[in-house]
Scaffold this motif. Structure first.
Motif, PDB file in Angstrom:
ATOM      1  N   TYR A 171      43.623  36.933  14.923  1.00 45.33           N
ATOM      2  CA  TYR A 171      42.168  37.026  15.067  1.00 45.33           C
ATOM      3  C   TYR A 171      41.507  37.544  13.794  1.00 45.33           C
ATOM      4  O   TYR A 171      40.407  37.122  13.441  1.00 45.33           O
ATOM      5  N   VAL A 172      42.194  38.437  13.080  1.00 47.27           N
ATOM      6  CA  VAL A 172      41.576  39.052  11.903  1.00 47.27           C
ATOM      7  C   VAL A 172      41.390  38.032  10.788  1.00 47.27           C
ATOM      8  O   VAL A 172      40.365  38.021  10.098  1.00 47.27           O
ATOM      9  N   THR A 173      42.360  37.158  10.619  1.00 46.85           N
ATOM     10  CA  THR A 173      42.312  36.264   9.463  1.00 46.85           C
ATOM     11  C   THR A 173      41.969  34.813   9.821  1.00 46.85           C
ATOM     12  O   THR A 173      41.356  34.117   9.013  1.00 46.85           O
TER      13      THR A 173
ATOM     14  N   THR B 277      40.397  31.471  11.923  1.00 46.12           N
ATOM     15  CA  THR B 277      39.095  31.144  12.516  1.00 46.12           C
ATOM     16  C   THR B 277      39.298  30.232  13.722  1.00 46.12           C
ATOM     17  O   THR B 277      40.250  29.445  13.772  1.00 46.12           O
TER      18      THR B 277
ATOM     19  N   CYS C 139      27.636  32.665  13.717  1.00 45.51           N
ATOM     20  CA  CYS C 139      28.051  33.636  14.748  1.00 45.51           C
ATOM     21  C   CYS C 139      28.221  32.942  16.092  1.00 45.51           C
ATOM     22  O   CYS C 139      27.310  32.275  16.576  1.00 45.51           O
TER      23      CYS C 139
ATOM     24  N   SER D 230      38.625  45.621   9.450  1.00 51.70           N
ATOM     25  CA  SER D 230      38.285  44.186   9.422  1.00 51.70           C
ATOM     26  C   SER D 230      38.188  43.632  10.836  1.00 51.70           C
ATOM     27  O   SER D 230      37.331  42.803  11.148  1.00 51.70           O
TER      28      SER D 230
ATOM     29  N   GLU E 279      34.993  44.784  12.388  1.00 50.90           N
ATOM     30  CA  GLU E 279      33.871  44.087  11.736  1.00 50.90           C
ATOM     31  C   GLU E 279      33.771  42.652  12.236  1.00 50.90           C
ATOM     32  O   GLU E 279      32.678  42.128  12.435  1.00 50.90           O
ATOM     33  N   LYS E 280      34.943  42.041  12.440  1.00 47.44           N
ATOM     34  CA  LYS E 280      34.902  40.661  12.928  1.00 47.44           C
ATOM     35  C   LYS E 280      34.399  40.600  14.364  1.00 47.44           C
ATOM     36  O   LYS E 280      33.674  39.677  14.739  1.00 47.44           O
TER      37      LYS E 280
ATOM     38  N   ASP F 179      31.205  38.507  15.686  1.00 47.64           N
ATOM     39  CA  ASP F 179      31.318  37.483  16.731  1.00 47.64           C
ATOM     40  C   ASP F 179      30.431  37.762  17.945  1.00 47.64           C
ATOM     41  O   ASP F 179      30.211  36.869  18.765  1.00 47.64           O
TER      42      ASP F 179
END
Lengths: 266, 498
Positions: A133-135, A137, A145, A171, A174-175, A179
């Motif tokens: 999920y962090v990196t 898409t 968004c 991160s 923040e993601k 979202d």
């Protein structure tokens, strides 16, 4: 894989908290304690969806509009897709729903004859994608968004933390903030610090990152979430409600220029 | 090297090498060991060979060990035995299973030794695993009104007053549907343990007239049919207060009604076209290739897809019932090969291709040398014996691309039916009979998947395909559905083995 990401194959939702594998019709206590109005007709993001049990409950019992699940384990993603079809197949389609319509059709019927919900229809309600999920898409995201109403991270941040350290955890939050729509809700179930140590015991490769962690679960992590644009709304401690074995935190994404001090009710 | 073998002997304390008088075998062993070298293992062996007191033929009245086991477990064990010896339990197995184990004990017939019951499948899921001793303790702790232990407590039989009359088997089988309930317990797995199901039901608020539980017929880990002692009313079945908490309970008649409703609903869902025939790609002539069969067919791309097109692919996938790009068509297989050999052959080619690729990259310092590419994941090999072609269903699009690229690069021919390695076909041989792979796409892919899905939705599965009346369909099942389709088997009957 499982000792690195926590994607245990026999892990079934809150099963590990209660000591036995609950049947599919047993509600998840973590979802029951949440204010149901935030879930009603909501578009939900389930981070670390595992086998899709939480997604299934959200769709059947909590009146959400749709759920997007993400997990790093491909097998679990496939399992989730299958589970959602299974859960939706049990629902009796009728305008005047009788009590218990969620489990109207027996498990035996679905297992014996196959799910009645076509895959495309199931995907409309519960969609899953595989990736970190962090990196990674979402392959279906059109850019910008996604604007989810609610994001869930139930018993998952430990693995993000151990894989990517404090910076990775930031991160991650923040993601999540990116979202969610403004004033959307973020449900966090952090694992305790002793749980981190157990994970490192099982997988010594994580020790390097573990020793570099400065943000501990608790106040430190809550402060980090706040720094990423959330305000704490409510917390449920261990023992609250029935079968709750870990603390649950409910955050709200702050709007532009909005402060995040203090607890406020939903 | 000398080993002082006397270290374990108590006479060493005396510091003498003179053999003392040995009255027992142990003393004799020690004496021998002092005067000669004896390997350690033999010493132990010798010591182990001490004469044992003859075991009493009749077990002692009271064991020095704790005779009590966990009361819950004891109850479940007794209830399991009661179910095993019930009319339904006896009828569900082959008649000779019980008769072959029956013995006369102290002049009374029909006794079965407790150890002879341990291989019964009904007890397979019991944890902790029962033994004759735990059975004995359980039956002593909770004496059964239904079962009788022999005087030495090692044999068991049904009490004579409970023996079935010659008429009863047919009668109760006929009316058993009225007294059968369908259950979905609150946790998975307990349906496989009939004693536990019976114990939980007996501890619930259900009317006592329904007890004892006669039989538990497990469907799978999530559901079972339970036969009770009398007919169950619909009202009682629908009253959740009567049953164990969080269980789903309904009468068998209600279950049948809902099951039929479910089947009707399933039939109404959009059906997939099953009349469309897949172009006949199977060729019985060995050595023919896909290009020879379809000369006008464009060759499939063998390079990874353009990342920019990934979104389009995803959107196409979303609209369809299947994922695109997972099917690969193989040609030039050996006609005597097997699915297992094909899997090994393809896996090997992909592994070698990956290894070569990573080592060449490592030379250019692009990646570490030990970082091989991902292994290929084959979900299913759709192959029939005698053919030289097959369809592979792979887990990911990258897998199918890898297979196509690997076979194209390596050009390996199958020399025989068991050839998992293949032999390199050189350019100067003028032959192109190496195993080739092409991606299946477009209309052909759609038709293939329709047949697969039609087979699946049509209730396909190993048990179904075995029926001779069933039309032959593609022998495939998507991996994502495995968990569901596995349940297509009929409820587990107790299988007895001699």
């Amino acid at each position: 894989m499982s000792t690195k990401t926590g994607s245990y194959k026999t892990y079934q939702s809150h099963a590990r908290h209660t000591g036995s594998n609950p049947a599919a019709h047993i509600p998840d206590p973590r979802l029951l304690i949440l204010p149901q109005e935030i879930l009603k007709d909501a578009r939900v993001l389930d981070i670390g969806c595992n086998n899709g049990a939480v997604t299934g409950h959200l769709l059947l019992r909590h009146g959400v509009k749709s759920v997007v699940g993400v997990d790093v384990d491909e097998e679990l993603v496939m399992k989730s897709q299958s589970h959602v079809k299974f859960m939706l197949s049990r629902v009796r389609p009728c305008s005047d729903p009788p009590p218990g319509r969620e489990e109207w059709y027996p498990v035996s019927s679905v297992r014996k004859h196959g799910p009645r919900i076509p895959p495309a229809e199931a995907r409309e309600r519960g969609r899953f994608w595989c990736g970190d999920y962090v990196t990674a898409t979402d392959p279906a995201a059109s850019g910008g968004c996604p604007g989810y109403d609610v994001a869930l991270a139930l018993s998952v941040v430990k693995w993000v933390h151990l894989a990517r350290g404090d910076s990775g955890l930031r991160s991650f939050f923040e993601k999540v903030a990116a979202d969610l729509r403004p004033h959307g809700h973020f449900v966090l179930e952090p694992q305790g610090w002793e749980s981190y140590a157990r994970a490192v015991g099982k997988n010594p490769e994580l020790r390097g990152v573990f020793e570099g962690i400065r943000v501990r679960p608790g106040e430190g992590m809550e402060a980090l979430v706040a720094e990423c644009g959330f305000g704490l709304v409510r917390r449920w401690g261990v023992g609250t409600g029935e079968g709750l074995k870990r603390e649950i935190l409910l955050f709200r994404r702050l709007g532009d220029g909005e402060g995040g001090d203090g607890l406020d009710d939903v | 090297m000398h080993v002082d073998s006397s270290s374990s002997c108590p006479t060493r304390l005396y510091g003498t090498r003179t053999a003392p008088k040995s009255n027992t075998i142990e003393e004799h062993q020690c004496a021998l060991q002092r005067v000669m070298f004896v390997p350690r293992q033999l010493q132990k062996k010798a010591l182990r060979q001490q004469p044992k007191e003859p075991a009493p033929l009749v077990p002692p009245e009271k064991s020095t060990k704790d005779d009590h086991i966990d009361p819950t477990l004891a109850k479940e064990m007794v209830m399991t035995l009661e179910i095993l010896f019930s009319d339904y339990g006896i009828e569900s197995g082959p008649p000779e299973w019980f008769s072959a184990r029956m013995r006369s004990v102290e002049g009374e017939s029909d006794f079965i030794h407790l150890s002879a019951l341990l291989d019964c499948p009904l007890l397979a899921e019991m944890k902790p695993k029962p033994s004759q001793m735990t059975f004995r303790k359980a039956l002593t702790q909770y004496p059964s009104d239904f079962l009788q232990l022999s005087k030495d407590k090692y044999y068991i039989r049904r009490r004579h007053e409970h023996l079935p009359s010659p008429k009863s088997p047919v009668g109760h089988q006929k009316g058993s549907d009225d007294s059968t309930i369908y259950i979905e317990p609150h946790v998975t797995g307990i349906t496989l343990n009939p004693g536990r199901v019976a114990r939980m039901l007996s501890q619930s608020a259900m009317p006592r007239k329904y007890l004892p539980v006669q039989f538990v017929e497990a469907g799978d880990t999530a559901w079972a049919f339970v036969i009770l002692s009398t007919a169950v009313s619909h009202e009682d079945a629908g009253n959740q207060e009567l049953w164990p908490r969080d269980w789903i309970v309904m009468t068998k008649h209600e279950w049948r009604r809902r099951d039929e409703e479910y089947q009707q609903l399933r039939r109404r869902r959009p059906t997939l076209s099953t009349r469309t025939r897949l172009p006949e790609r199977h060729d019985r002539a060995s050595g023919s290739s896909a290009q020879q069969m379809w000369p006008d067919r464009p060759s499939a791309p063998t390079v990874p897809a353009d990342p920019a097109s990934a979104r389009e692919d995803y959107q196409r996938n979303e609209a369809a019932d299947y994922e695109f790009g997972l099917i690969v068509y193989l040609t030039n297989l050996h006609p005597l090969t097997t699915k297992e050999t094909i899997t090994s052959f393809i896996t090997r080619q992909a592994d070698r291709y990956n290894r070569k690729k990573s080592s060449s990259k490592a030379k250019g310092n692009l990646v570490p040398k030990d970082e091989d590419g991902p292994p290929v994941n084959i979900n299913y090999v759709d192959y029939q014996k005698g053919l030289t072609t097959a369809y592979l269903r792979l887990r990911k699009v990258q897998d199918s691309e890898l297979v196509v690229s690997a076979l194209k690069k390596r050009k390996r021919r199958m020399q025989d039916g068991n050839d998992k390695k293949g032999k390199k076909v050189t350019a100067d041989s003028g032959k192109n009979d190496w195993v080739q792979a092409t991606n299946v796409g477009g209309n052909e892919e759609r038709i293939y998947w329709e047949k697969v899905l039609a087979a699946k939705w049509g209730g396909g599965g190993k048990t179904k395909r075995k029926r001779p009346s069933q039309p032959v369909t593609l022998d495939v099942r998507p991996s994502g559905e495995r968990e569901q389709t596995n349940g297509g088997k009929p409820p587990k009957k107790i299988k007895f083995s001699d």
